[in-house]
Enzyme design. Structure first.
Site, mmCIF file in Angstrom:
data_model
loop_
_atom_site.group_PDB
_atom_site.id
_atom_site.type_symbol
_atom_site.label_atom_id
_atom_site.label_comp_id
_atom_site.label_asym_id
_atom_site.label_seq_id
_atom_site.Cartn_x
_atom_site.Cartn_y
_atom_site.Cartn_z
ATOM 1 N N ASP A 99 84.689 36.030 -102.185
ATOM 2 C CA ASP A 99 85.410 36.786 -103.210
ATOM 3 C C ASP A 99 85.404 36.070 -104.550
ATOM 4 O OD1 ASP A 99 87.092 34.767 -102.268
ATOM 5 O OD2 ASP A 99 88.827 36.050 -101.954
ATOM 6 N N ASP A 102 85.983 29.145 -107.097
ATOM 7 C CA ASP A 102 87.017 28.514 -107.921
ATOM 8 C C ASP A 102 86.620 27.043 -108.086
ATOM 9 O OD1 ASP A 102 89.448 28.170 -109.234
ATOM 10 O OD2 ASP A 102 90.603 27.958 -107.418
ATOM 11 N N PHE A 151 95.158 33.401 -112.171
ATOM 12 C CA PHE A 151 95.212 33.824 -110.775
ATOM 13 C C PHE A 151 95.131 35.346 -110.715
ATOM 14 C CE2 PHE A 151 96.790 34.636 -106.572
ATOM 15 C CZ PHE A 151 96.130 33.658 -105.846
ATOM 16 N N VAL A 152 94.171 35.863 -109.959
ATOM 17 C CA VAL A 152 93.945 37.311 -109.898
ATOM 18 C C VAL A 152 94.030 37.815 -108.455
ATOM 19 C CG1 VAL A 152 92.546 37.400 -111.997
ATOM 20 C CG2 VAL A 152 91.433 36.971 -109.793
ATOM 21 N N ASP A 158 93.895 37.973 -102.470
ATOM 22 C CA ASP A 158 95.309 38.077 -102.139
ATOM 23 C C ASP A 158 96.171 37.088 -102.908
ATOM 24 O OD1 ASP A 158 94.277 35.770 -100.611
ATOM 25 O OD2 ASP A 158 96.297 35.720 -99.780
ATOM 26 N N ARG A 164 95.397 42.687 -101.298
ATOM 27 C CA ARG A 164 93.956 42.789 -101.042
ATOM 28 C C ARG A 164 93.476 44.227 -101.150
ATOM 29 N NH1 ARG A 164 92.365 37.827 -98.742
ATOM 30 N NH2 ARG A 164 93.871 36.881 -97.335
HETATM 31 P P1 IMP Z 1 87.617 27.039 -103.945
HETATM 32 O O1 IMP Z 1 87.356 26.311 -102.660
HETATM 33 O O2 IMP Z 1 88.553 26.282 -104.829
HETATM 34 O O3 IMP Z 1 86.384 27.491 -104.675
HETATM 35 O O4 IMP Z 1 88.514 28.294 -103.563
HETATM 36 C C1 IMP Z 1 87.988 29.473 -103.163
HETATM 37 C C2 IMP Z 1 89.054 30.301 -102.474
HETATM 38 O O5 IMP Z 1 90.332 30.179 -103.124
HETATM 39 C C3 IMP Z 1 88.674 31.740 -102.568
HETATM 40 O O6 IMP Z 1 87.908 32.147 -101.464
HETATM 41 C C4 IMP Z 1 90.025 32.414 -102.623
HETATM 42 O O7 IMP Z 1 90.478 32.678 -101.317
HETATM 43 C C5 IMP Z 1 90.970 31.428 -103.245
HETATM 44 N N1 IMP Z 1 91.221 31.706 -104.685
HETATM 45 C C6 IMP Z 1 90.814 30.992 -105.755
HETATM 46 N N2 IMP Z 1 91.209 31.543 -106.910
HETATM 47 C C7 IMP Z 1 91.911 32.660 -106.567
HETATM 48 C C8 IMP Z 1 92.569 33.713 -107.330
HETATM 49 O O8 IMP Z 1 92.607 33.745 -108.580
HETATM 50 N N3 IMP Z 1 93.158 34.704 -106.599
HETATM 51 C C9 IMP Z 1 93.147 34.727 -105.235
HETATM 52 N N4 IMP Z 1 92.522 33.797 -104.487
HETATM 53 C C10 IMP Z 1 91.920 32.763 -105.149
HETATM 54 MG MG MG Z 2 89.153 33.435 -99.793
#
Ligand code: IMP
Ligand code: MG
Length: 183
Positions: A99, A102, A151-152, A158, A164
């Site tokens: 999705d 980040d 944060f979205v 979610d 969702r």
């Molecule tokens: P990463 O490991 O930091 O890249 O995080 C990825 C996961 O964090 C995604 O698969 C999402 O589940 C969650 N995430 C990161 N940013 C957001 C956001 O803005 N809204 C909702 N979930 C987020």
């Molecule tokens: Mg996720």
């Protein structure tokens, strides 16, 4: 649910247009080869299901389940609770679909685990890319939208397990985020 929304960032129409474009790019990249789409649960289920129905070449579908956001908006430790079988991975060209990219820790850990189990290639396709927050060296090979560091929710994403099912991507009102953070 709609009362909790501060702003819509991407409408349903804009999302479906972006997915049409992504599907064309992916179809061109994999035409004539094998393709297994690996959807990262739970967040990418909405995106992955719209995306694969627009890719008119043979493909297989697999899932991994990973969670890093237990509650609220701060990242916790990554837990992988479901993984494809070796037969689904070994020797295959995998397209990891998530999705949102980040910090990049989730996708990079999953990619390494899939390569360690014998995947021939692992490319990444993300619906949203929060480029400003990247902490590891990972670039999306296919990307729907770049999003600001905000944060979205919606379209699979979610907040504390909810939102969702919104058909668009939105930012929540600050008081909704603050209420959960203080719980
Ligand atoms: P990463 O490991 O930091 O890249 O995080 C990825 C996961 O964090 C995604 O698969 C999402 O589940 C969650 N995430 C990161 N940013 C957001 C956001 O803005 N809204 C909702 N979930 C987020
Ligand atoms: Mg996720």
């Amino acid at each position: 649910m709609n009362d909790d929304i501060a702003e819509i960032l991407f409408s349903e129409e804009a999302i479906l247009r972006a997915i049409d474009r992504l599907a064309l790019e992916i179809t061109a990249a994999y035409r004539g080869g094998d393709l297994t789409v690996v959807s990262v649960l739970k967040g990418s289920c909405v995106f992955a299901s719209d995306l694969i129905r627009r890719i008119p070449i043979p493909l297989e579908l697999a899932f991994v389940a990973a969670a890093s956001y237990r509650n609220g908006t701060a990242p916790g430790p990554l837990e992988v609770s479901y993984f494809p079988t070796d037969a689904e991975i070994a020797g295959r060209r995998l397209l990891l679909v998530d999705d949102i990219l980040d910090t990049g820790r989730t996708l990079s850990a999953i990619r390494d685990a899939l390569l360690a189990r014998g995947a021939r290639e692992v490319l990444c396709c993300v619906f949203l890319d929060k480029t400003a927050r990247r902490r590891v060296d990972l670039r999306a090979d296919f990307q729907g939208f770049v999003v600001p560091d905000r944060f979205v929710v919606g379209y699979g994403l979610d907040f504390a397990g909810r939102y969702r099912n919104l058909p668009f991507v939105a930012a929540l009102k600050p008081e909704i985020l603050a209420a959960a953070a203080s719980r």
